[in-house]
Design an enzyme around this catalytic site. Sequence first.
Site, PDB file in Angstrom:
ATOM      1  N   ARG A 381       0.865  -1.187   0.000  1.00 46.54           N
ATOM      2  CA  ARG A 381       0.000   0.000   0.000  1.00 46.54           C
ATOM      3  C   ARG A 381       0.895   1.229   0.000  1.00 46.54           C
ATOM      4  O   ARG A 381       1.734   1.390   0.878  1.00 46.54           O
ATOM      5  CB  ARG A 381      -0.905   0.034   1.233  1.00 46.54           C
ATOM      6  CG  ARG A 381      -1.872  -1.139   1.345  1.00 46.54           C
ATOM      7  CD  ARG A 381      -2.869  -0.901   2.475  1.00 46.54           C
ATOM      8  NE  ARG A 381      -3.576  -2.114   2.839  1.00 46.54           N
ATOM      9  CZ  ARG A 381      -4.639  -2.602   2.196  1.00 46.54           C
ATOM     10  NH1 ARG A 381      -5.088  -1.957   1.129  1.00 46.54           N
ATOM     11  NH2 ARG A 381      -5.227  -3.710   2.598  1.00 46.54           N
ATOM     12  N   HIS A 441       2.719  -9.793   1.030  1.00 44.56           N
ATOM     13  CA  HIS A 441       2.430  -8.837   2.099  1.00 44.56           C
ATOM     14  C   HIS A 441       3.692  -8.432   2.854  1.00 44.56           C
ATOM     15  O   HIS A 441       3.667  -7.512   3.671  1.00 44.56           O
ATOM     16  CB  HIS A 441       1.408  -9.462   3.062  1.00 44.56           C
ATOM     17  CG  HIS A 441       0.854  -8.532   4.078  1.00 44.56           C
ATOM     18  ND1 HIS A 441       1.134  -8.646   5.424  1.00 44.56           N
ATOM     19  CD2 HIS A 441       0.030  -7.461   3.959  1.00 44.56           C
ATOM     20  CE1 HIS A 441       0.502  -7.690   6.100  1.00 44.56           C
ATOM     21  NE2 HIS A 441      -0.164  -6.954   5.234  1.00 44.56           N
ATOM     22  N   ARG A 568      -4.407  -5.911  18.889  1.00 43.82           N
ATOM     23  CA  ARG A 568      -5.217  -4.711  18.686  1.00 43.82           C
ATOM     24  C   ARG A 568      -6.658  -5.018  18.304  1.00 43.82           C
ATOM     25  O   ARG A 568      -7.597  -4.444  18.828  1.00 43.82           O
ATOM     26  CB  ARG A 568      -4.597  -3.841  17.594  1.00 43.82           C
ATOM     27  CG  ARG A 568      -5.304  -2.511  17.396  1.00 43.82           C
ATOM     28  CD  ARG A 568      -4.960  -1.890  16.057  1.00 43.82           C
ATOM     29  NE  ARG A 568      -5.665  -2.527  14.955  1.00 43.82           N
ATOM     30  CZ  ARG A 568      -5.148  -2.727  13.753  1.00 43.82           C
ATOM     31  NH1 ARG A 568      -3.908  -2.389  13.505  1.00 43.82           N
ATOM     32  NH2 ARG A 568      -5.861  -3.287  12.801  1.00 43.82           N
ATOM     33  N   HIS A 596       0.062  -1.071  14.677  1.00 43.02           N
ATOM     34  CA  HIS A 596       0.204  -1.872  13.465  1.00 43.02           C
ATOM     35  C   HIS A 596       1.451  -2.764  13.487  1.00 43.02           C
ATOM     36  O   HIS A 596       1.593  -3.661  12.664  1.00 43.02           O
ATOM     37  CB  HIS A 596       0.249  -0.926  12.253  1.00 43.02           C
ATOM     38  CG  HIS A 596       0.068  -1.597  10.935  1.00 43.02           C
ATOM     39  ND1 HIS A 596       1.110  -1.792  10.046  1.00 43.02           N
ATOM     40  CD2 HIS A 596      -1.021  -2.131  10.340  1.00 43.02           C
ATOM     41  CE1 HIS A 596       0.659  -2.397   8.966  1.00 43.02           C
ATOM     42  NE2 HIS A 596      -0.630  -2.618   9.115  1.00 43.02           N
TER      43      HIS A 596
END
Length: 689
Positions: A381, A441, A568, A596
């Site tokens: 991303r 990823h 989280r 994250h």
Amino acid sequence: MGNIHKPGITRKNKYVKKATRFPKESGRYFNRELSWLKFNERVLFEAENTDNPLLERVTFLGIVAGNLDEFFMVRVPAYQKGATYSADEYSEVIGSSTQLEMIYSRVIILMRHMAQVWNDDLVPKLAAEGIYFIRYADCSDEEKKTFKKELEEESFTILRGDRFSDIQHDEYLHGFAMLVQTDKGRAVIPVQRIIDEKGRFVPVGNRKNTFIFREDLLKKHISSLFPHETVYAVMPVRLTRDSDLDLKGDDADDLISAIMDAQKTLAKRYPSRLETLDTMPFGYMAPLVDALSLVPELVYDMAAPLGLIDLKEFPVKRPNLKFPPYTASLPSGLSGKIFSAIAKRDRFMFNPYNSFDGLIRFMSAAAGDPQVVKIQITLYRLGSESPVIDALIAAAKNKKDVTAVVELKASFDEETNFRWATKLKEGGVNVIMGYPGVKVHAKCCLITRIENGQIVRYANISTGNYNANTAKIYSDMAIFTANTEICTDAAAFFAMLSGSFPSPVYRRLIVSPNSMNQEIISKIRREAEISGVNGRIIMKMNSLTDRDIINELYAASQKGVRIDLSVRGVCMLRPGVANLSETIQVTSVVGRFLEHARMYYFENSGDPEVFIGSPDMMPRNLHRRIEILCPILDKRIKKVLIQKIIPEFIDDQVKGHTLDAYGRYHPPERRPGELSSQQKFIAMQKAWR
């Protein structure tokens, strides 16, 4: 600072006593979807939290709404297509026979709570700060005249008759629409395009910080589109559709075609949720629900404005109502002779407390360094603007051999990534469109230099995307290293992605789907079998849903291993169950920055192992994605992690919510003057330089 382990002492979960009466058959796992909804309850808690600045609370409410949108776009459609929940899950919702029923029972409560926070809390407090939302009736005649003139310039598509009957697949209908009932029947008018183009919050005349929701203006104007009919009602509705792109092919051309076709036909995918105001009579709504072929569990009414996701982009800029600014420091060694600094010792970057400029300087230095001959990077991303892309293109122009592995199947970023891939190709970069059968990823960048006639490599391995925008609001970790074994592994990793080395054997990196699952299980078992009550496991991740990993953690807990999990979001593991998970504690930190970073700690009989990387403990990460975990070998960085950073994650007394065996999250007790882990990291950001 806290201490992450006390040898010889096994700490039990403080909520375990509340769970001792659970029979084994009551379920070993929490339901994934309900766990995810509870994460949004914790985000909503921040919208209510008066310790947060007012406009930040507004943003938190917008985040909850946006998360719900994504939930209904991605997760719910699977259950529309027949997926079901597992019989070995803990039954939290009594009387629900289907997953959709369970989801509805929780979501409707969450939406009621959201409406209450908006209507009774945030709106009055905004008004007290001179920020107003008003109704159309409260506008002056002159203001109404201005609005009318603007709306008369708009064009509208009216869906009625046969088009209403076939509305389920209408290309125009997604997002906001107006449902109209006249003496000649009903119609639907899509208005999302207008909201996207003009904005949701309409300034009212010359009034300072005074707004009206655009759908309120559209509602008043829509009647004029039916001049020869009696309009009984005009009511806003909001439609969510399945947005899961069908990108199962491996051929790059097929993927590109699927992405472009899917983006053009987004509105034609099946409806997955209809939102209405709670004042809408069922008689008006029923024909629309029938035309959309929606079951009752996918129809939700709201006692507040629909589409509160737009609050994330609220236009008022008042610094005194936002989190206080701070200056992120540049990671040590990344301001001067970068490669010499990394060769001397590994460097650590902890965003957003450290500036993402550290990574940009690393990339820019490589682009302009005559000794650099090759740059390889994975891109997942990137955002709308990317200095990383600029550096890669600059390197290609400087005759470097540049390869970018661009993942076209990154959810919600498919079209953006395709555009970046095209730009990279046009700039002379060799672009690899993902990897057959799995998503890439992993976050890895490898620089190859020629030094004194020898090949020397420098690697960056990160927990987060190479995205300059999210690096300001996501908490992520990265390592810069010239370690020969790690860099050799990284070279083999990129050779695998290019197809020239299909089955590499890694010495230091742990890579999925090759061996990560087995490696993590092996390390958990080592703690249980060798260390027992002296064992220690700490895991920080976004989600924990892999049942093999959960079962191994249960087995380790039964041997007395002390386990702290900072999760989280979704956590399917049930902590605090007697004779199953008594020594496991689960906390979830929700704060200013999105947690994250993924980090995994194993005590290893007094010789601790610490890994950072991209994977959560989920089946998709372990079996259907290419991920990397990198060991922290630098003793100085490992010491900082163990003594300064990890203790704050697992014992946040301000933002850490603790999960019990019933699936309830307990917020911490308020302690005046206590700082959250994120506040402490801002204050100590130079401690790991």
